[in-house]
Each structure stands twice: as C-alpha cells, then as structure tokens.
Design a protein around this motif. Sequence first.
Motif, PDB file in Angstrom:
ATOM      1  N   ILE A 193       0.840  -1.203   0.000  1.00 22.33           N
ATOM      2  CA  ILE A 193       0.000   0.000   0.000  1.00 22.33           C
ATOM      3  C   ILE A 193       0.872   1.248   0.000  1.00 22.33           C
ATOM      4  CG2 ILE A 193      -1.641   1.344   1.372  1.00 22.33           C
ATOM      5  CD1 ILE A 193      -2.821  -1.373   2.277  1.00 22.33           C
ATOM      6  N   ALA A 196       2.546   1.481  -3.590  1.00 21.44           N
ATOM      7  CA  ALA A 196       1.741   1.617  -4.810  1.00 21.44           C
ATOM      8  C   ALA A 196       0.597   2.620  -4.681  1.00 21.44           C
ATOM      9  CB  ALA A 196       1.181   0.254  -5.208  1.00 21.44           C
ATOM     10  N   HIS A 197       0.259   2.978  -3.458  1.00 20.39           N
ATOM     11  CA  HIS A 197      -0.956   3.790  -3.327  1.00 20.39           C
ATOM     12  C   HIS A 197      -0.783   5.083  -2.545  1.00 20.39           C
ATOM     13  CE1 HIS A 197      -3.466   0.763  -5.219  1.00 20.39           C
ATOM     14  NE2 HIS A 197      -2.814  -0.145  -4.516  1.00 20.39           N
ATOM     15  N   THR A 198       0.432   5.435  -2.189  1.00 20.93           N
ATOM     16  CA  THR A 198       0.596   6.705  -1.474  1.00 20.93           C
ATOM     17  C   THR A 198       1.530   7.629  -2.241  1.00 20.93           C
ATOM     18  OG1 THR A 198       2.554   6.069  -0.212  1.00 20.93           O
ATOM     19  CG2 THR A 198       0.413   5.517   0.756  1.00 20.93           C
ATOM     20  N   ALA A 199       1.460   8.904  -1.874  1.00 24.92           N
ATOM     21  CA  ALA A 199       2.328   9.901  -2.510  1.00 24.92           C
ATOM     22  C   ALA A 199       3.794   9.562  -2.254  1.00 24.92           C
ATOM     23  CB  ALA A 199       2.006  11.286  -1.972  1.00 24.92           C
ATOM     24  N   ARG A 202       4.972   7.039  -4.810  1.00 31.25           N
ATOM     25  CA  ARG A 202       5.118   7.648  -6.133  1.00 31.25           C
ATOM     26  C   ARG A 202       6.393   8.495  -6.181  1.00 31.25           C
ATOM     27  NH1 ARG A 202       0.927   9.139  -9.526  1.00 31.25           N
ATOM     28  NH2 ARG A 202      -0.050   7.193  -8.936  1.00 31.25           N
ATOM     29  N   HIS A 203       6.577   9.298  -5.126  1.00 25.87           N
ATOM     30  CA  HIS A 203       7.773  10.150  -5.077  1.00 25.87           C
ATOM     31  C   HIS A 203       9.035   9.296  -5.044  1.00 25.87           C
ATOM     32  CE1 HIS A 203       5.449  13.855  -3.385  1.00 25.87           C
ATOM     33  NE2 HIS A 203       5.218  13.619  -4.646  1.00 25.87           N
ATOM     34  N   CYS A 205       9.537   6.360  -6.390  1.00 25.14           N
ATOM     35  CA  CYS A 205       9.842   5.864  -7.736  1.00 25.14           C
ATOM     36  C   CYS A 205      10.445   6.973  -8.587  1.00 25.14           C
ATOM     37  CB  CYS A 205       8.583   5.315  -8.417  1.00 25.14           C
ATOM     38  SG  CYS A 205       7.993   3.791  -7.683  1.00 25.14           S
ATOM     39  N   ALA A 206       9.922   8.189  -8.434  1.00 23.49           N
ATOM     40  CA  ALA A 206      10.453   9.312  -9.207  1.00 23.49           C
ATOM     41  C   ALA A 206      11.916   9.562  -8.839  1.00 23.49           C
ATOM     42  CB  ALA A 206       9.618  10.562  -8.964  1.00 23.49           C
ATOM     43  N   ILE A 219      10.179  17.583  -5.053  1.00 20.60           N
ATOM     44  CA  ILE A 219      10.211  16.444  -4.136  1.00 20.60           C
ATOM     45  C   ILE A 219      11.468  16.539  -3.282  1.00 20.60           C
ATOM     46  CG2 ILE A 219      10.427  13.923  -4.016  1.00 20.60           C
ATOM     47  CD1 ILE A 219       8.864  13.860  -6.696  1.00 20.60           C
ATOM     48  N   ARG A 278      11.517   1.631 -10.241  1.00 24.52           N
ATOM     49  CA  ARG A 278      10.315   0.803 -10.322  1.00 24.52           C
ATOM     50  C   ARG A 278      10.543  -0.418  -9.444  1.00 24.52           C
ATOM     51  NH1 ARG A 278       6.022   2.856 -11.853  1.00 24.52           N
ATOM     52  NH2 ARG A 278       5.583   3.355 -14.008  1.00 24.52           N
TER      53      ARG A 278
END
Lengths: 328, 508
Positions: A193, A196-199, A202-203, A205-206, A219, A278
């Motif tokens: 979670i 895959a599902h929080t900011a 996502r940050h 992975c960036a 970021i 990723r």
Amino acid sequence: MNQARLAGARLSDRLRSSGLDFSILAPLIALVVLLVISSLASEYFLDLRNLTNIARQVSYTGIIAIGVTFVIIAAGIDLSVGSMVALVGVVLVYIINQFADPVQGVIIGLAMAVLSGALFGLVNGALVTWGRITPFIATLATMSIYRSLALYFSDAGEMVSTNSLFPEIGGGYLLGLPIPVWTFLIIAVLAHILLAHTAFGRHLCAVGSNAQVARYSGIRVQRIILTTFVIAGACVGISSIMLASRLNSISPSDAGVFYELDAIAAVVIGGTALSGGRGSIWGTVLGALILGVINNMLNMLGVSPYLQGLVKGGVILVAVLMQYKQSR
Amino acid sequence: MTDPIIRTHNLCKSFGPVSVLKNISLDIQPGEVLGILGENGAGKSTLLKLISGVYTPTSGTIEIQGEAFKQLDPILSRHKGIAMIPQEFNLVPTLKVYENVFLGQERRRRGLLDKATMRAETARVLKSLKVTLNPDATISELSVAEKQMVEVARVLVNDARVVILDEPTTVLTDREVTVLFDVVRAMQARGVAVLFISHKLKEVKNLCQRLLILRDGEQVDLCDVADVNEDDMARKMVGRELSQTFPEKQDHPTSVALELKNLNIPGLVRDVSLKLHHGQVLGLSGLVGSGRTEIAEALMGLRRHTKEKLVINGKEPVIRSPSDAHAAGLAYLSEDRQGKGLVMNFSLTENITLLSLRKYTAGLISRSRERRQAREFQSKLAIKAASLETPVGLLSGGNQQKVYLAKLLDIDPDILILDEPTRGIDVNTKREIYYLIRGLAEQGKAVIVISSELEEIIGLCDPVLVVREGRIAAQLTGDQINEEDIMLYAAGARETAAGTTEQQGITP
C-alpha cells in the motif's frame, strides 16, 4: 499481422490499467514451476509441516527483503542488514532480560528492537544523504561496524532470553500459521500500500528513476532516500524479533550472516531493477519464496549444502538475464 | 589562390519532405578561417555534419583535396583530415592530458605503451600552439578553456587539415577567448583551415577572413569579412518575414505578478531586475550560456543566490526549494525535458500529477481521479498517446512537451517560467504551444518565455529582456522588438542605447 500487434498492445494496456502488476508475472510463473517440480521430486514436499516450515524460514529474510526493496527502488543498496539483525538481536535480548515481568519485558523489548533497527537505518541514511557517501560504501562500512558492535556487547557469546513469553512469538501459531508468517504477510500488505498507493511511494519511484527530475518537481529527494533506509532498518528490527524469539536467543556471530545477499537476491528475482525507479513488493515476496523453495528442495533431495549457493547464484543470474532481455 | 582543401558542390540535405540545406557551394582554402553564421535552425550544424560525415548528403558532392565524395562517413572524414571540436568535450576526466590526446591512437613500442613519445609529442603540439599546459595534468583539474586546448591538441596530433570549432567561445571568459584566438591563428599558420561557428558577430569580425551566412538552409552570402560590418551580418542572418505561426499579441497587462530586484549569482548573473505583470508574456532572450536559465533556477530556489527583493503578488515569499516556489504560485518548465522535466518510465498520468499529487491523495492516491484529470489534459492539449498508461519515454518530443506543460498546469500556477518551450519539437506542435501560452496570458497568468529562437521571442513576447553575460543588456518593447536589435544586443555589438528604459520596470 498489424491487427495482431494492435490487439497485443491493447491487451497490454488493459492489463496495465487493470492495476495488475505485469512485472510479477515472471516470478509467479517461476514459483509455480518450482512448486510442481518440487512436489514431483519429493513426496514429503507438500506435507503441511514442510510447507509451514518453508514459509517460516522465508519470512525472516522476506521481511528484510521488503525493507530493502524500498532502498533499491530509490537506486540505493543496503549491505548492512545482516549485521543489523545481530546487533538488534543483542539489544533486544539484553533489554528483555532486564524486566522481571514477562509481559512488560516483551512489550518494551519489541518496541526497542524496532526503534533501534530504525535508528541504525537512520545512520545509514544519514551517511548516504548528509555524508554524501555512496550507499554501497556507506553500508559496507556499517555492515562491519554493526557486526563488530554486536560481538563486543555480547562478548561474542550467545545471549539467551530468560523471558517465558518471548519464545511464544517466533514459535507460536495463529489460525494454523506461524506468527512470523503472519507478520511477513501483514508487512507485505502494508508495504505494498505504501509503495503503490501513497504519494510517498510515487515520489520514491520518481527519485529512483531520475533524482534530478524529482528535485525539479519539488520532491525532497534527500528525505525520501533517508526514509527508505529507516524503513529497511525497522524491517530488520522486526525480522530480528522473529528470529531471536524463535531461537529464544541470539548468536552475534551467526545471526543474519549473508541475509543481505538473500534479501537483495529476493528483490532482484522479484523483478525490481537494481537501477531503481520501479519495483514491486509482491515481486519481492515471490522472490523470497522462490529462494526458500529452492533451499528446501535441495535439502530434501540430499544435495550437498555446499552446492546450494551455486543454485541460488544461478537463479539470480537467470532472473537478471530475463529482465535484461525484456527491457531491450 | 591555392587549391581548396574542401569544395562542396550544390550540397543538399533533406529529412523526408523537409529540406534543411539547399545548394551549398563552398570552397575552403588551407590556412583560412571561415566564419559560419546563422540562426538556430539555419542549417549550420547540418552542414558541419555533412562535412564531418555524420549525415549523408541528399544530393551534391563534397570534394576533399580534389577527391570527390558522394557520401562520407565519420571515420573516412577523419581519415581525410577533418576534425570537429564539439561543444561538449569528449575527454576522459580521470586520465592525463597526453593520455587523452592519444586516446584511441596510442603509440606503442613492443606492445607496450610508449609514454615518453606520447608525452613529448603532446608537449610539442601544445608548444606550437603557445599554450602552457602540463602533459601530465589530469583532465578533471583543468579549466574549460584548457580542456578545449586538449581537444585542439588531439586533432592536431592526428594531422587534421580542417578543424571545425562549434561555438567554442560560449563557455570561455574574455581572456580565454584571446588565448583561443591565438591558438586558431597558430593553426592557421600551420596551414590548417578552421571553420568557426559563433553567434558573436564581433568575434567573427575579428577572427575570420571569409564568412558564410546561412538562413533557412540557404546560402545567403559568402563574402570577405572586410566587406561587411556587424549590422550587415545581423541583417543578412535574419532578413526574413515572420511566418504566421504566432497568435496576435494582445497584451492587457494588469497588476504586477512578480518583481525581482538585483538578483546576483556569483560568477553567472549580476544585478538582474525585472518586473512581470499578469496578462504578459515576457521574453528572456540572449545567447546560450548568458545566464537566462540560471535566473529562472534562482527564482525556483534551485540555485544559491542573493537578491535585494522578490515580490510575488504583493508578498515576499522565502523560496528555498521548488516546492516553496510552487506554493508561491511559480512553475518552471526546464529546457532539459528528459533530464529535469519528466520521469521517462512513468505513465502520462503519473507525470501529469507529480507536482499536484496532494490534490488526489487522502491517505491513499485516488487513481480514478488522477486518470480523469489526465484524460482532460489529454483532450485539451491534444496529446497523442496509445493510452494514459503509456510511459512518456515512448512518446514523441512534442507530445512529451505537452505532458510536461500539463504537469505544470495541474498545480494551476499564477506565474509560468518556460525555458525553451518548443525545443526539439515539430512546427505544428510549436504552433499549438504558442497558442497555449498566449491563451494562458489572456487568462490573466503571467508568463516568462526563455528562448534561443529569435522568431519565437519576437512572435510571442512583449516586453523582451536581452541577457548578455549575466546582465540585462537591454529591455525592448513594441517596435524595438526585432531580430536585428536583439541580435546586436545579445552579441554585444551594441551597448544599451540611450532612450531605452534600463533596469527599471516596464510601464504597461
């Protein structure tokens, strides 16, 4: 021809948008194949006790591998997790033995184990971010430091817990499954979670994909990297609790040896690229299971333990080669 | 006149239907310095790539020392003595000067490296260029100018007959430029022909004997430098009608959006002040390396700087990082789309919402709301992609740029700083982006456009600030905004003229 390609593209798009993770397909197939081979090779493989055993064995390194997945997605690496298992274990058993009341001892000991793991992770992260040392070197150094501290504080001897409740954690069962396995599963769900599902995920992975882009996107790159090491450390803390309570003791010279390699192997087999950007928690879980099943199978078939490393190495190479082919 | 080293005859190059170079007939004499002038996209680099064998001509021939070629390849071209010194140097930073000079062509004796000979030859070449540089110095310790000298030495030990210098002075200080010019003259004395590409008219005037001027792929003039002055050069480079790719400028500047006073970045930018109004598209023009990007990065909190004052919409925000800048209403489109703009393995959706993720997050990210917003941008900006889940790395440059713009727009910024907003994208998409920018200004947003393309600055912006060597060289408005004037200020051929409002805010 063209139509077929179009259909293929549409299918792959639909798979992607369905939220189903594509990348874990390969390790999933690999695991199923391994299970089939193992059950054919040995009649005892599918024995419930054997399967439970594998799951329990896998959960110690699996929990660590989940933590390491975060570090690797941020394009880092953590070599110190094995030594950290020993050092946290020493701290844990020492604290537990300070309390006469078993309940109090266990609660405080467990909390301190997770906290100290997070703290050791924070040290790694600080070296990497503020110290600007590459993760490989920083954690190579702390790998040596943590092991050395564990040996020093325990005088290189096994530390045995005197708490009557403590062994119930690692040895206990809940609804037919060992508690370490439950812990592994719960951590996997939470980590999935988070990733895959929080900011934050996502940050993360960036940052791992292109730190410069992440910086220009506002970021806080350093904080994210620091956090990944803290997560890895906390996971080590939990794994150390499971291991020490299962054995009711900790051996500072043996505990966690080569766990960093098993963890990294599980991450890589699970399809997370070492270059970062990723990754998938379920891939790591599958990777850990694959390694566990291979170990178990080789044991049952009576293969020399000296050759088990060879098989493990081979599997890692095959996994990486397959990813390389895919990415081309 | 001796026989030319290189002679081209009706050289043409087109990419598919697009013709980028038409009928170039040129001769290059040994020992001459030939200046090549032209705007971005005029065909300079295409011509150089044809001569150095990177591209194959569509038609026409290249003659090298009397031998005609229908096509060249880089190795053959190099073998024939043509060497190019690129803007980005190809040196191995950890190796020594002489090791780099002989990289790939090491001298050997009995199978082992003959270091003594290589060192001696390097020293000899450097001495012939009158450069004092230790052959044993490590590249990473050298200044940019010294690295350039190593590149020159490298082509000379290779017995180059023609040396191409591609905008060599943009990275140098004035004193270093003097040294480089001496080196060029030393090469000239050895009979080497030098092709010198520069935007700086004064330098061309000083150094070159002859001049080739290109415009839109055509040879406008091939003349002796003595026959033209800098104004002529600028006029010949740009003498073209502006095409109707630009929306009409309808500036209705309203309140002040941003006021910057005396921004300083040590060594890069000095005393830059500017005033930007809502409803305005302000142009920052100037040569590459003049400090335009650095000004933007300082505003975004990406660069250490000092300033007297920064007022954004009446407030004086403290901006230490891009997220502070975003909170203050600023958004910045970097010129480096792939390196600083988009996460290439992220999908369209994930890129578009990267700045604004908080909007879609209540603990967990709402994928469906993200996707809805991305779909809206996709149709609004006409982004062509297989799906919203496609990694942006698979999109064309123009579509990537649209995704990048959508990413900025998703935080609904009040002030947009767009750095080379149309770099590397096709004409049609350019036009769409121009209309988008104009539309943003009409909505009352304040926009700064940084661009090396004069056409873009002129077609889109009012007012225009010309940046030269880290300072605002001129502020132009209305009819003052034309290619000739901008070029003259940018290249330093003209100092700030009397009558221009200098350093002060532009009154609407």
